[in-house]
Scaffold this active site. Structure first.
Site, PDB file in Angstrom:
ATOM      1  N   ASP A   1      -0.318   5.195   0.073  1.00  0.00           N
ATOM      2  CA  ASP A   1      -0.324   6.376   1.969  1.00  0.00           C
ATOM      3  C   ASP A   1      -1.079   5.337   3.058  1.00  0.00           C
ATOM      4  O   ASP A   1      -1.654   4.758   3.029  1.00  0.00           O
ATOM      5  CB  ASP A   1      -2.153   6.889   1.586  1.00  0.00           C
ATOM      6  CG  ASP A   1      -1.746   8.084   0.722  1.00  0.00           C
ATOM      7  OD1 ASP A   1      -0.556   8.119   0.250  1.00  0.00           O
ATOM      8  OD2 ASP A   1      -2.887   8.262   0.027  1.00  0.00           O
TER       9      ASP A   1
ATOM     10  N   ASP B   1       0.712  -1.130   0.311  1.00  0.00           N
ATOM     11  CA  ASP B   1      -0.057  -0.356   0.165  1.00  0.00           C
ATOM     12  C   ASP B   1       0.769   1.145  -0.277  1.00  0.00           C
ATOM     13  O   ASP B   1       2.312   1.129   0.548  1.00  0.00           O
ATOM     14  CB  ASP B   1      -1.022  -0.010   0.833  1.00  0.00           C
ATOM     15  CG  ASP B   1      -1.490   1.343   0.940  1.00  0.00           C
ATOM     16  OD1 ASP B   1      -2.560   1.935   0.435  1.00  0.00           O
ATOM     17  OD2 ASP B   1      -1.093   1.701   2.760  1.00  0.00           O
TER      18      ASP B   1
END
Length: 230
Positions: A9, A7
Protein backbone atom coordinates in the site's frame (compact mmCIF):
# COMPACT_ATOMS: atom_id res chain seq x y z
CA UNK A 1 21.42 -13.27 -5.74
CA UNK A 2 19.74 -10.13 -4.47
CA UNK A 3 16.52 -9.75 -2.49
CA UNK A 4 14.26 -6.82 -3.37
CA UNK A 5 11.47 -6.30 -0.82
CA UNK A 6 8.58 -3.97 -1.56
CA UNK A 7 5.96 -2.45 0.66
CA UNK A 8 2.53 -2.71 -0.95
CA UNK A 9 0.00 0.00 0.00
CA UNK A 10 1.44 3.34 -1.09
CA UNK A 11 4.35 1.70 -2.92
CA UNK A 12 3.51 -1.09 -5.36
CA UNK A 13 -0.10 0.03 -5.19
CA UNK A 14 -1.63 3.46 -4.81
CA UNK A 15 -4.64 1.75 -3.22
CA UNK A 16 -5.05 1.70 0.55
CA UNK A 17 -6.78 -1.56 1.41
CA UNK A 18 -8.30 -0.50 4.70
CA UNK A 19 -9.78 2.60 3.06
CA UNK A 20 -11.31 0.50 0.26
CA UNK A 21 -12.79 -1.79 2.88
CA UNK A 22 -13.93 1.20 4.92
CA UNK A 23 -15.78 2.58 1.90
CA UNK A 24 -18.03 -0.45 2.10
CA UNK A 25 -19.19 0.32 5.62
CA UNK A 26 -19.01 4.10 5.70
CA UNK A 27 -15.81 4.51 7.72
CA UNK A 28 -13.32 5.39 4.95
CA UNK A 29 -12.57 8.86 6.34
CA UNK A 30 -11.84 7.43 9.78
CA UNK A 31 -9.61 4.80 8.14
CA UNK A 32 -7.68 7.38 6.16
CA UNK A 33 -7.08 9.52 9.24
CA UNK A 34 -5.73 6.60 11.26
CA UNK A 35 -3.57 5.45 8.34
CA UNK A 36 -2.06 8.90 7.84
CA UNK A 37 -1.19 9.19 11.53
CA UNK A 38 0.49 5.78 11.46
CA UNK A 39 2.44 6.44 8.28
CA UNK A 40 3.74 9.69 9.77
CA UNK A 41 4.83 7.78 12.90
CA UNK A 42 2.37 9.65 15.12
CA UNK A 43 0.89 6.43 16.54
CA UNK A 44 2.21 2.89 16.64
CA UNK A 45 1.50 0.76 13.61
CA UNK A 46 0.06 -2.17 15.57
CA UNK A 47 -2.32 0.16 17.39
CA UNK A 48 -3.40 1.80 14.15
CA UNK A 49 -3.99 -1.52 12.40
CA UNK A 50 -6.13 -2.85 15.23
CA UNK A 51 -8.15 0.37 15.31
CA UNK A 52 -8.80 0.14 11.58
CA UNK A 53 -9.71 -3.56 11.72
CA UNK A 54 -12.14 -2.89 14.56
CA UNK A 55 -14.00 -0.40 12.36
CA UNK A 56 -14.62 -3.22 9.87
CA UNK A 57 -16.46 -5.49 12.28
CA UNK A 58 -19.57 -6.87 10.61
CA UNK A 59 -18.49 -6.13 7.03
CA UNK A 60 -19.89 -8.94 4.90
CA UNK A 61 -17.69 -11.39 3.06
CA UNK A 62 -19.15 -10.24 -0.26
CA UNK A 63 -18.36 -6.60 0.48
CA UNK A 64 -14.84 -7.49 1.62
CA UNK A 65 -14.28 -9.46 -1.59
CA UNK A 66 -15.54 -6.56 -3.70
CA UNK A 67 -13.17 -4.18 -1.90
CA UNK A 68 -10.18 -6.45 -2.49
CA UNK A 69 -11.15 -6.67 -6.15
CA UNK A 70 -10.52 -2.91 -6.38
CA UNK A 71 -6.87 -3.19 -5.32
CA UNK A 72 -4.56 -2.50 -8.25
CA UNK A 73 -0.84 -2.25 -8.88
CA UNK A 74 0.37 1.21 -9.80
CA UNK A 75 1.62 1.93 -13.31
CA UNK A 76 4.87 0.15 -14.09
CA UNK A 77 4.84 -2.08 -10.99
CA UNK A 78 4.01 -5.30 -12.80
CA UNK A 79 6.69 -4.67 -15.43
CA UNK A 80 9.31 -4.01 -12.76
CA UNK A 81 8.43 -7.15 -10.81
CA UNK A 82 8.57 -9.22 -14.01
CA UNK A 83 11.96 -7.77 -14.94
CA UNK A 84 13.35 -8.51 -11.48
CA UNK A 85 12.05 -12.06 -11.69
CA UNK A 86 13.62 -12.51 -15.12
CA UNK A 87 16.94 -11.26 -13.72
CA UNK A 88 16.90 -13.97 -11.07
CA UNK A 89 16.29 -11.54 -8.23
CA UNK A 90 14.29 -12.81 -5.26
CA UNK A 91 11.21 -10.60 -5.02
CA UNK A 92 9.14 -10.10 -1.90
CA UNK A 93 6.20 -8.07 -0.66
CA UNK A 94 6.30 -7.21 3.03
CA UNK A 95 3.06 -5.51 3.97
CA UNK A 96 0.91 -4.77 6.96
CA UNK A 97 -1.95 -4.97 4.45
CA UNK A 98 -3.89 -8.07 3.61
CA UNK A 99 -2.98 -11.16 1.65
CA UNK A 100 -6.22 -11.30 -0.33
CA UNK A 101 -5.78 -7.80 -1.78
CA UNK A 102 -2.14 -8.41 -2.70
CA UNK A 103 -2.94 -11.70 -4.41
CA UNK A 104 -5.85 -10.18 -6.33
CA UNK A 105 -3.75 -7.31 -7.68
CA UNK A 106 -0.88 -9.59 -8.72
CA UNK A 107 -3.19 -12.09 -10.41
CA UNK A 108 -4.89 -9.34 -12.38
CA UNK A 109 -1.54 -8.30 -13.88
CA UNK A 110 -0.32 -11.85 -14.38
CA UNK A 111 2.79 -11.47 -12.21
CA UNK A 112 4.01 -13.10 -9.04
CA UNK A 113 6.63 -12.60 -6.35
CA UNK A 114 8.67 -15.19 -4.52
CA UNK A 115 7.47 -14.28 -1.03
CA UNK A 116 4.49 -12.46 0.47
CA UNK A 117 4.53 -11.61 4.18
CA UNK A 118 1.23 -10.01 5.13
CA UNK A 119 -1.67 -9.92 7.56
CA UNK A 120 -5.22 -11.31 7.39
CA UNK A 121 -8.73 -10.34 8.44
CA UNK A 122 -10.53 -13.30 10.06
CA UNK A 123 -14.13 -14.18 9.33
CA UNK A 124 -16.66 -15.11 11.99
CA UNK A 125 -16.22 -18.85 11.44
CA UNK A 126 -12.46 -18.69 11.92
CA UNK A 127 -11.45 -18.62 8.26
CA UNK A 128 -9.49 -15.66 6.97
CA UNK A 129 -10.28 -13.30 4.11
CA UNK A 130 -7.33 -14.77 2.24
CA UNK A 131 -8.64 -18.34 2.12
CA UNK A 132 -12.39 -18.19 2.60
CA UNK A 133 -14.48 -19.66 -0.22
CA UNK A 134 -17.67 -18.16 -1.54
CA UNK A 135 -20.61 -18.46 0.81
CA UNK A 136 -22.68 -21.43 -0.27
CA UNK A 137 -26.30 -20.90 -1.19
CA UNK A 138 -28.45 -21.05 1.92
CA UNK A 139 -25.53 -20.66 4.34
CA UNK A 140 -25.50 -17.89 6.90
CA UNK A 141 -23.61 -14.93 5.42
CA UNK A 142 -20.23 -14.42 7.03
CA UNK A 143 -18.66 -11.17 8.12
CA UNK A 144 -15.37 -9.80 9.40
CA UNK A 145 -14.84 -10.12 13.14
CA UNK A 146 -13.07 -6.78 13.57
CA UNK A 147 -9.84 -8.57 14.49
CA UNK A 148 -6.61 -8.81 12.54
CA UNK A 149 -3.96 -11.52 12.55
CA UNK A 150 -0.59 -12.12 10.97
CA UNK A 151 3.18 -11.69 11.30
CA UNK A 152 3.33 -7.96 10.58
CA UNK A 153 1.12 -6.60 13.33
CA UNK A 154 3.63 -6.60 16.16
CA UNK A 155 6.39 -8.09 14.00
CA UNK A 156 8.61 -5.72 12.06
CA UNK A 157 9.79 -5.68 8.48
CA UNK A 158 13.49 -5.72 9.38
CA UNK A 159 13.05 -9.17 10.93
CA UNK A 160 11.06 -10.32 7.90
CA UNK A 161 13.75 -9.02 5.55
CA UNK A 162 16.50 -10.67 7.59
CA UNK A 163 14.65 -13.99 7.48
CA UNK A 164 14.32 -13.72 3.69
CA UNK A 165 17.99 -12.86 3.31
CA UNK A 166 18.94 -15.89 5.42
CA UNK A 167 16.69 -18.15 3.36
CA UNK A 168 18.23 -16.93 0.10
CA UNK A 169 21.78 -16.96 1.47
CA UNK A 170 22.65 -13.29 1.17
CA UNK A 171 23.59 -10.65 3.71
CA UNK A 172 21.34 -7.73 4.61
CA UNK A 173 23.91 -5.53 2.85
CA UNK A 174 22.89 -7.23 -0.40
CA UNK A 175 19.17 -6.51 0.01
CA UNK A 176 17.01 -3.69 -1.34
CA UNK A 177 13.96 -2.30 0.44
CA UNK A 178 11.33 -0.06 -1.16
CA UNK A 179 8.72 1.67 0.97
CA UNK A 180 6.96 4.86 1.95
CA UNK A 181 5.60 4.81 5.51
CA UNK A 182 6.71 4.58 9.11
CA UNK A 183 6.16 0.81 9.30
CA UNK A 184 8.71 0.50 6.47
CA UNK A 185 11.39 2.27 8.51
CA UNK A 186 12.80 -0.93 10.09
CA UNK A 187 13.53 -2.55 6.73
CA UNK A 188 14.71 0.69 5.12
CA UNK A 189 17.19 1.18 7.95
CA UNK A 190 18.79 -2.26 7.63
CA UNK A 191 18.70 -2.86 3.85
CA UNK A 192 21.83 -2.40 1.80
CA UNK A 193 19.90 -0.03 -0.47
CA UNK A 194 16.81 1.78 0.79
CA UNK A 195 14.51 3.35 -1.78
CA UNK A 196 11.82 5.71 -0.55
CA UNK A 197 8.75 5.73 -2.78
CA UNK A 198 7.39 9.25 -2.31
CA UNK A 199 8.11 8.71 1.40
CA UNK A 200 6.45 10.42 4.32
CA UNK A 201 8.55 13.20 5.92
CA UNK A 202 9.39 11.01 8.92
CA UNK A 203 10.68 8.28 6.60
CA UNK A 204 12.72 10.21 4.04
CA UNK A 205 15.87 10.60 6.21
CA UNK A 206 16.24 6.81 6.30
CA UNK A 207 16.23 6.52 2.49
CA UNK A 208 19.34 6.33 0.35
CA UNK A 209 17.35 7.56 -2.64
CA UNK A 210 13.84 8.86 -3.21
CA UNK A 211 11.67 8.08 -6.25
CA UNK A 212 8.12 8.97 -7.23
CA UNK A 213 7.39 6.40 -9.93
CA UNK A 214 8.13 2.78 -10.73
CA UNK A 215 10.16 3.90 -13.73
CA UNK A 216 12.41 5.93 -11.43
CA UNK A 217 12.72 2.92 -9.14
CA UNK A 218 13.70 0.80 -12.12
CA UNK A 219 16.37 3.33 -13.10
CA UNK A 220 17.86 3.18 -9.61
CA UNK A 221 17.91 -0.62 -9.66
CA UNK A 222 19.49 -0.57 -13.09
CA UNK A 223 22.17 1.91 -11.98
CA UNK A 224 22.92 -0.30 -8.98
CA UNK A 225 23.25 -3.34 -11.30
CA UNK A 226 20.44 -5.16 -9.46
CA UNK A 227 18.79 -6.01 -12.78
CA UNK A 228 22.03 -7.66 -13.91
CA UNK A 229 22.32 -9.96 -10.92
CA UNK A 230 21.43 -13.17 -12.72
Amino acid sequence: MTVVAFDFDGTLSDSEMTVLLGDRCGVADDMAEITERAMNDEIGYAESLRERAALLEGLSEDDARDAFDEVELREGAADLIAELNDAGVTTAILTGGFERGVATALEREGVSVDHIVSNRLPMEDGESEATASDTASGDQPRALTGDVEGPLIEGTKDDALEDLADDVGVSLAETVAVGDGANDLPMLEVAGLSIGFDPKPAVEPACDVVVTSMEEAREVLDEEAVLESA
